[in-house]
Design a protein around this motif. Structure first.
Motif, PDB file in Angstrom:
ATOM      1  N   SER A 383       1.115  -1.281   0.520  1.00  0.00           N
ATOM      2  CA  SER A 383       0.154   0.054   0.015  1.00  0.00           C
ATOM      3  C   SER A 383       0.999   1.492   0.065  1.00  0.00           C
ATOM      4  O   SER A 383       0.414   2.246  -0.517  1.00  0.00           O
ATOM      5  CB  SER A 383      -0.926  -0.203   1.134  1.00  0.00           C
ATOM      6  OG  SER A 383      -0.110  -0.137   2.580  1.00  0.00           O
ATOM      7  N   PHE A 387       0.285   0.537  -3.747  1.00  0.00           N
ATOM      8  CA  PHE A 387       0.112  -1.115  -4.053  1.00  0.00           C
ATOM      9  C   PHE A 387      -0.289  -1.876  -5.279  1.00  0.00           C
ATOM     10  O   PHE A 387      -0.314  -2.245  -5.864  1.00  0.00           O
ATOM     11  CB  PHE A 387      -2.742  -1.173  -4.621  1.00  0.00           C
ATOM     12  CG  PHE A 387      -2.863  -0.717  -2.516  1.00  0.00           C
ATOM     13  CD1 PHE A 387      -2.961  -1.884  -1.767  1.00  0.00           C
ATOM     14  CD2 PHE A 387      -2.694   0.879  -2.839  1.00  0.00           C
ATOM     15  CE1 PHE A 387      -3.720  -1.360  -0.905  1.00  0.00           C
ATOM     16  CE2 PHE A 387      -4.019   1.266  -1.836  1.00  0.00           C
ATOM     17  CZ  PHE A 387      -4.282  -0.287  -0.597  1.00  0.00           C
ATOM     18  N   THR A 422      -1.007  -2.676   8.666  1.00  0.00           N
ATOM     19  CA  THR A 422      -2.244  -2.629   6.834  1.00  0.00           C
ATOM     20  C   THR A 422      -1.302  -1.791   5.516  1.00  0.00           C
ATOM     21  O   THR A 422      -1.697  -1.322   4.794  1.00  0.00           O
ATOM     22  CB  THR A 422      -3.353  -0.919   6.986  1.00  0.00           C
ATOM     23  OG1 THR A 422      -2.772  -0.331   7.766  1.00  0.00           O
ATOM     24  CG2 THR A 422      -3.993  -1.752   8.126  1.00  0.00           C
ATOM     25  N   ARG A 423      -0.024  -2.523   5.791  1.00  0.00           N
ATOM     26  CA  ARG A 423       1.264  -2.726   4.854  1.00  0.00           C
ATOM     27  C   ARG A 423       0.897  -3.185   3.686  1.00  0.00           C
ATOM     28  O   ARG A 423       0.809  -2.987   2.536  1.00  0.00           O
ATOM     29  CB  ARG A 423       2.121  -1.887   5.388  1.00  0.00           C
ATOM     30  CG  ARG A 423       2.986  -1.792   3.708  1.00  0.00           C
ATOM     31  CD  ARG A 423       5.012  -1.785   4.356  1.00  0.00           C
ATOM     32  NE  ARG A 423       5.625  -1.530   3.144  1.00  0.00           N
ATOM     33  CZ  ARG A 423       6.539  -1.658   3.441  1.00  0.00           C
ATOM     34  NH1 ARG A 423       7.475  -1.455   4.349  1.00  0.00           N
ATOM     35  NH2 ARG A 423       7.476  -0.543   1.813  1.00  0.00           N
ATOM     36  N   TRP A 425      -0.763  -5.946   1.556  1.00  0.00           N
ATOM     37  CA  TRP A 425      -2.494  -6.261   1.490  1.00  0.00           C
ATOM     38  C   TRP A 425      -2.233  -8.203   0.640  1.00  0.00           C
ATOM     39  O   TRP A 425      -1.236  -7.518  -0.315  1.00  0.00           O
ATOM     40  CB  TRP A 425      -3.464  -5.911   0.523  1.00  0.00           C
ATOM     41  CG  TRP A 425      -3.684  -4.064   1.454  1.00  0.00           C
ATOM     42  CD1 TRP A 425      -2.585  -3.090   2.184  1.00  0.00           C
ATOM     43  CD2 TRP A 425      -4.480  -3.991   1.467  1.00  0.00           C
ATOM     44  NE1 TRP A 425      -3.545  -2.418   2.600  1.00  0.00           N
ATOM     45  CE2 TRP A 425      -4.996  -2.514   2.626  1.00  0.00           C
ATOM     46  CE3 TRP A 425      -5.854  -3.833   1.182  1.00  0.00           C
ATOM     47  CZ2 TRP A 425      -5.759  -1.944   3.442  1.00  0.00           C
ATOM     48  CZ3 TRP A 425      -7.589  -3.556   1.534  1.00  0.00           C
ATOM     49  CH2 TRP A 425      -7.433  -2.385   2.937  1.00  0.00           C
ATOM     50  N   PRO A 444      -5.811  -6.296   4.079  1.00  0.00           N
ATOM     51  CA  PRO A 444      -4.750  -6.318   5.131  1.00  0.00           C
ATOM     52  C   PRO A 444      -4.391  -7.692   5.759  1.00  0.00           C
ATOM     53  O   PRO A 444      -5.445  -8.490   6.435  1.00  0.00           O
ATOM     54  CB  PRO A 444      -5.005  -4.857   5.524  1.00  0.00           C
ATOM     55  CG  PRO A 444      -6.258  -4.777   5.924  1.00  0.00           C
ATOM     56  CD  PRO A 444      -7.077  -5.243   4.805  1.00  0.00           C
TER      57      PRO A 444
END
Length: 735
Positions: A383, A387, A422-423, A425, A444
């Motif tokens: 992300s 992405f 959440t880096r 995914w 994530p």
């Protein structure tokens, strides 16, 4: 004033009595059921998945709902092949065509039984894998379990398999792991009719049984166990037990992974998820411990046609909600569905402590497809780099079938260790033999077991994160406290401010000597309260009415069935008597009566008291203004001060002033009174709307004969309007 000092202690006494009422039974129609039914199913591996649906609302007036069950569920279950199928309450609608009253309809239960027989037969699943529990609609109007109206005990799947206990313990035993599903029926023991049947009501005995069952699995230290509980009511809509106990502490203490529920439907939100953090009791020398578990509410089948696929992969719990109905109608066939079971979503499914987290070097996904699967790939996205694709891995089937449903592969998880949850995914793409590509939603993940924060809307927080039992108590007693102060404070002010008739002179002095813009702001609230409560008879009527609402029944009605015994509803809940057994049940449906008490207190009683005061204030304002005009027209010296003018004209606002003509002000022209009368009409309209609503629910005759709910508000308003007429108003009315 003597009446005031007599009534004030009475108000305090009645408040203490109603506040100390704990709703204990003077008798019990039957003992609370804390028995447990246990069943064990074997698994071929340590990965399993179940399907949940909720709030079917099968209705005699909407036959398409049962048809949708057969048309949509059968193909879905043929492909998914879950280990369990959970139906979490509100099986039937139990309402008339106009949806104004609640009653059990045997035809709806027969329709449900026939529909599920078809679903079970055509899906090819074992009937023992189906579990259904009651919701509040399934208990509407049922006096007790075993009554002739208790159709759940005759037509439900659980009853056909002799599972009539309030707690179902289901064990799925794999090679190394055991998965325990605990189903809890918290519907009212005596099923009230709607709308005073809204909350779940566990007993102390039932909570103890749940704790005992959960503790049993913790007594095996070498067993790898994951626990999942399911019921109909969300935690925010479950009342406390007799001793104030709740499920949250039990679930956190005994390491329940998640609690599945329904009840709220998808109209509020499609993502009602909550991570519960509960402080666990510990010794003072030990560090403070916190237990956690997830709560996931599922949208309704009734309108949304949504099902939930919940998977457990060696202790890791994940789920996916699938809508089988689109805006254009039902889907032609079950669409390819992908559920990533590892690594799990860090936003809503990772509750593990990072210190104890054991990293797994594998990727696993369930692929449910009606067509053979040709290729499955997992894509890792970054992300922080828009992405961008970081890595692509091919997943291979892990089952004997050539097309799944479980696909997995090995990977180097340490490459994706990061401080952020959440880096990175992950997205899984599936290609079937016809070349159709299906991609899962990116989600994530954190290989370190870190949990990402979950955004909450204000509606989610209000509905799902506030305990409505507590909120009801706060709102109710805030309203009652306001009314008590509203009634008592003016009499106290009268007692201290009207000695030797100084109040009228002070009021007139302020009104005459100062222009309107310069009058002191604090004077107006005091003047409003004192003038509004001048009519002692009406003030006593309002006090007695409030005392009546606090202690005596609001109305009578058919609380259970349409032809059942007439029961009484108090501020503390329903009192239901059973003549055949000479048993009485008190305090039923608290806080379920929130649907009646809060609207009545906030939209009828409080505005009613306020308007009574306003009408008297309007009359006093008219007399004060007329007196001021008379004072100004007196042929006295211009040097006469306001005190001398007041001595020249002794005014009593409670008595008419003969010979005074209306001046051209708003008060004397009647615009203020006209507005007040319109507000009174609005209150009367709202009052009769609520009365008709309650009459439709519990019977027109009993409710109409109930003085507190039906007669008192309009009578009090009519008395206030009549007693506050000025001579001119009375003359116009007669004309």
């Amino acid at each position: 004033m003597a009446a005031t000092w007599v009534l004030l202690p009475l108000i305090l006494f009645f408040c203490r009595e109603i506040g100390s009422s704990n709703g204990e039974d003077s008798g019990r129609i039957l003992e609370e059921d804390g028995s447990i039914s246990r069943e064990i199913f074997s698994l071929d591996s340590d990965v399993t998945w179940v399907v949940q649906i909720s709030d079917l609302h099968i209705s005699s007036y909407h036959p398409q709902r049962s048809e949708d069950l057969k048309r949509l569920l059968v193909p879905a279950l043929r492909i998914i092949r879950p280990s369990l199928f959970l139906i979490t309450g509100d099986i039937t609608d139990a309402k008339n065509k106009e949806r104004t009253t609640t009653r059990q309809d045997e035809l709806e239960w027969i329709q449900y039984k026939k529909t599920m027989d078809v679903v079970i037969r055509e899906s090819g699943m074992d009937k023992k894998a189906f579990f259904d529990i009651r919701g509040n609609h399934d208990k509407y109007g049922v006096p007790h379990v075993g009554h002739k109206l208790d159709f759940f005990s005759n037509y439900s799947i659980s009853s056909q398999l002799n599972r009539l206990s309030t707690i179902h313990s289901i064990s799925l035993v794999g090679k190394e792991w055991k998965y325990v599903f605990l189903g809890i029926d918290d519907s009212l023991n005596i099923g009230l009719r709607g709308p005073t049947n809204l909350f779940g009501h566990p007993s102390d005995k039932r909570i103890e049984s749940v704790e005992s069952e959960l503790e049993y699995w913790d007594s095996h230290p070498h067993a790898l166990v994951t626990k999942v509980a399911f019921g109909h009511f969300p935690m925010s809509f479950i009342a406390s037990s007799e001793k104030g106990r709740r499920y949250e502490s039990a679930f956190a203490r005994y390491s329940v992974s998640t609690y599945l529920c329904g009840h709220l439907h998808a109209k509020f939100s499609k993502h009602l998820w909550r991570l519960h953090s509960v402080d666990l009791a510990s010794h003072s020398k030990q560090p403070k411990k916190t237990g956690q578990f997830w709560e996931w509410e599922l949208g309704d089948w009734k309108d949304s046609k949504v099902i939930r696929i919940l998977a457990i992969d060696r202790g890791h719990v994940s789920f996916l909600d699938v809508e089988l109905f689109t805006k254009h109608g039902p889907k032609e066939e079950f669409q390819t569905t992908i559920l990533i079971t590892h690594p799990i979503d860090s936003r809503s499914m990772s509750i593990m402590n990072s210190e104890k987290h054991i990293s797994r070097n594998d990727i696993s996904a369930l692929v449910f497809s009606a067509r053979p699967v040709l290729n499955v790939t997992a894509e890792v996205l970054d992300s922080l780099r828009s992405f961008e694709l970081v890595e692509e891995l091919t997943l291979h089937t892990a089952s004997s079938s050539s097309h799944g449903p479980l696909f997995c592969t090995k990977w180097n998880a340490s490459n994706y260790m990061d401080a952020s949850a959440t880096r990175f995914w992950m997205q899984v793409r599936v290609v079937d033999i016809y070349g159709k590509v299906t991609a899962s939603s990116p989600r994530p993940f954190s290989v370190q077991g870190k949990r990402a924060s979950l955004r909450k809307t204000w509606l989610e927080h209000l509905i799902f994160h506030i305990r409505w039992e507590t909120l009801y108590s706060v709102l109710l007693w805030s309203s009652i406290s306001f009314l008590i102060i509203f009634l008592c404070l003016p009499k106290l002010l009268n007692h201290f401010m009207e000695r030797n008739a100084l109040y009228q002179k002070w009021a007139m002095s302020v009104s005459i000597s100062l222009p309107i813009g310069q009058k002191r702001n604090f004077f107006w609230p005091l003047w409003f309260l004192i003038e509004g409560s001048r009519d002692t008879k009406l003030w006593c009527c309002m006090v007695f009415y409030l005392l009546y609402l606090l202690r005596f029944p609001w109305f009578w009605g058919h609380a259970t069935s349409e032809d059942g015994t007439v029961a009484r509803m108090y501020l503390r809940g329903w009192t239901v008597e059973f003549p055949d057994s000479k048993i009485q049940k008190d305090g039923l449906g608290e806080p379920d009566i929130i649907a009646i008490t809060l609207p009545f207190m906030y939209f009828i009683v409080s505005p009613l008291f306020l308007m009574v005061y306003c009408l008297h204030v309007e009359r006093s304002a008219f007399y004060f203004h007329s007196s001021r005009k008379k004072c100004c027209q007196e042929p006295t010296s211009s040097k006469m001060d306001s005190a001398q003018r007041l001595q020249a004209v002794d005014v009593d606002p409670s008595k008419p002033i003969v010979g005074v003509k209306r001046s051209p002000c708003k008060i004397c022209n009647g615009w203020v009174r006209t507005a007040l009368l319109l507000v009174c009409l609005l209150i009367v309209y709202l009052h009769f709307r609520q009365c008709s609503y309650v009459m439709a629910a519990y019977g027109a005759g009993p409710v109409a004969l109930s003085p507190a709910l039906s007669w008192a508000p309009p009578l009090l308003l009519a008395a206030a309007v009549y007693s506050t007429q000025t001579p001119a108003q009375g003359h116009h009315a007669n004309a």
